[in-house]
Motif scaffolding. Structure first.
Motif, mmCIF file in Angstrom:
data_model
loop_
_atom_site.group_PDB
_atom_site.id
_atom_site.type_symbol
_atom_site.label_atom_id
_atom_site.label_comp_id
_atom_site.label_asym_id
_atom_site.label_seq_id
_atom_site.Cartn_x
_atom_site.Cartn_y
_atom_site.Cartn_z
ATOM 1 N N ASP A 44 13.395 43.461 69.810
ATOM 2 C CA ASP A 44 13.136 43.776 71.219
ATOM 3 C C ASP A 44 11.736 44.360 71.372
ATOM 4 O O ASP A 44 10.999 44.003 72.292
ATOM 5 C CB ASP A 44 14.170 44.749 71.766
ATOM 6 C CG ASP A 44 15.569 44.157 71.829
ATOM 7 O OD1 ASP A 44 15.688 42.919 71.982
ATOM 8 O OD2 ASP A 44 16.538 44.929 71.708
ATOM 9 N N LEU A 45 11.383 45.255 70.449
ATOM 10 C CA LEU A 45 10.046 45.838 70.491
ATOM 11 C C LEU A 45 8.984 44.779 70.178
ATOM 12 O O LEU A 45 7.942 44.741 70.836
ATOM 13 C CB LEU A 45 9.919 47.017 69.532
ATOM 14 C CG LEU A 45 8.547 47.702 69.521
ATOM 15 C CD1 LEU A 45 8.128 48.154 70.915
ATOM 16 C CD2 LEU A 45 8.531 48.859 68.551
ATOM 17 N N LEU A 46 9.264 43.918 69.210
ATOM 18 C CA LEU A 46 8.313 42.834 68.923
ATOM 19 C C LEU A 46 8.080 41.967 70.159
ATOM 20 O O LEU A 46 6.932 41.578 70.435
ATOM 21 C CB LEU A 46 8.807 41.969 67.769
ATOM 22 C CG LEU A 46 8.593 42.525 66.373
ATOM 23 C CD1 LEU A 46 9.268 41.622 65.344
ATOM 24 C CD2 LEU A 46 7.118 42.673 66.064
ATOM 25 N N ASP A 47 9.124 41.659 70.909
ATOM 26 C CA ASP A 47 8.968 40.880 72.138
ATOM 27 C C ASP A 47 8.071 41.610 73.138
ATOM 28 O O ASP A 47 7.186 41.008 73.754
ATOM 29 C CB ASP A 47 10.324 40.586 72.776
ATOM 30 C CG ASP A 47 11.170 39.610 71.978
ATOM 31 O OD1 ASP A 47 10.631 38.918 71.076
ATOM 32 O OD2 ASP A 47 12.387 39.551 72.251
ATOM 33 N N ALA A 48 8.309 42.914 73.300
ATOM 34 C CA ALA A 48 7.499 43.698 74.246
ATOM 35 C C ALA A 48 6.047 43.778 73.787
ATOM 36 O O ALA A 48 5.118 43.661 74.601
ATOM 37 C CB ALA A 48 8.090 45.103 74.404
ATOM 38 N N LEU A 49 5.838 43.972 72.492
ATOM 39 C CA LEU A 49 4.476 44.038 71.961
ATOM 40 C C LEU A 49 3.768 42.691 72.068
ATOM 41 O O LEU A 49 2.589 42.624 72.440
ATOM 42 C CB LEU A 49 4.483 44.509 70.510
ATOM 43 C CG LEU A 49 4.857 45.963 70.281
ATOM 44 C CD1 LEU A 49 5.035 46.237 68.793
ATOM 45 C CD2 LEU A 49 3.799 46.898 70.882
ATOM 46 N N THR A 50 4.485 41.616 71.757
ATOM 47 C CA THR A 50 3.894 40.279 71.848
ATOM 48 C C THR A 50 3.426 40.003 73.272
ATOM 49 O O THR A 50 2.321 39.500 73.484
ATOM 50 C CB THR A 50 4.908 39.222 71.383
ATOM 51 O OG1 THR A 50 5.223 39.464 70.008
ATOM 52 C CG2 THR A 50 4.350 37.812 71.529
ATOM 53 N N ALA A 51 4.250 40.345 74.237
ATOM 54 C CA ALA A 51 3.868 40.150 75.642
ATOM 55 C C ALA A 51 2.674 41.029 76.015
ATOM 56 O O ALA A 51 1.739 40.565 76.676
ATOM 57 C CB ALA A 51 5.056 40.444 76.555
ATOM 58 N N ALA A 52 2.688 42.274 75.587
ATOM 59 C CA ALA A 52 1.567 43.177 75.901
ATOM 60 C C ALA A 52 0.265 42.673 75.295
ATOM 61 O O ALA A 52 -0.785 42.684 75.950
ATOM 62 C CB ALA A 52 1.870 44.591 75.404
ATOM 63 N N TRP A 53 0.327 42.210 74.051
ATOM 64 C CA TRP A 53 -0.887 41.708 73.395
ATOM 65 C C TRP A 53 -1.385 40.443 74.077
ATOM 66 O O TRP A 53 -2.585 40.287 74.305
ATOM 67 C CB TRP A 53 -0.622 41.465 71.905
ATOM 68 C CG TRP A 53 -0.689 42.725 71.112
ATOM 69 C CD1 TRP A 53 0.193 43.753 71.136
ATOM 70 C CD2 TRP A 53 -1.698 43.104 70.184
ATOM 71 N NE1 TRP A 53 -0.201 44.745 70.276
ATOM 72 C CE2 TRP A 53 -1.359 44.366 69.682
ATOM 73 C CE3 TRP A 53 -2.853 42.483 69.723
ATOM 74 C CZ2 TRP A 53 -2.142 45.034 68.751
ATOM 75 C CZ3 TRP A 53 -3.621 43.154 68.776
ATOM 76 C CH2 TRP A 53 -3.266 44.413 68.310
ATOM 77 N N ALA A 54 -0.495 39.524 74.397
ATOM 78 C CA ALA A 54 -0.904 38.246 74.991
ATOM 79 C C ALA A 54 -1.392 38.410 76.431
ATOM 80 O O ALA A 54 -2.366 37.768 76.836
ATOM 81 C CB ALA A 54 0.255 37.254 74.942
#
Length: 107
Positions: free
Chosen positions: A26-36
């Motif tokens: 879940d955190l990876l999804d949030a981080l991936t979106a924030a980075w992109a």
């Protein structure tokens, strides 16, 4: 793309997140979106990476910026302030630390 060189004079930031195996993705999804969507679009951003340990209990991010002020400005945007509130809820703790490259070893 980040390039780790001993003559780099920008800002390096390594952030570690303490998570549980149940929240890691879940955190990876949030981080991936924030980075992109936000981080990689900010002025002064050079590059970065996101890492997950085998036990899925730690996530580490690595980013390089032209200047410390560029990184700080990104954190102050309304979008990242809101995203960091969500990110904080998905992990036990997270800590961004600013570093300077001291030496590099290659084969």
């Amino acid at each position: 793309m980040p390039q780790i060189r001993d003559d780099f004079d920008g800002q390096t930031v390594i952030t570690t997140f303490e998570v549980t195996p149940g929240t890691a993705h879940d955190l990876l999804d949030a981080l991936t979106a924030a980075w992109a969507e936000v981080i990689s679009q900010q002025p002064g951003f050079i590059g970065g990476a996101v890492h997950l340990n085998d036990a899925q209990t730690r996530i580490a991010t690595y980013s390089q910026w032209n200047a410390r002020t560029d990184y700080q400005a990104m954190l102050r945007t309304p979008e990242m302030r809101e995203r960091n509130r969500v990110i904080n809820q998905l992990c036990r703790s997270f800590e961004p630390v600013m570093y300077e490259v001291q030496s590099v070893y290659n084969t």
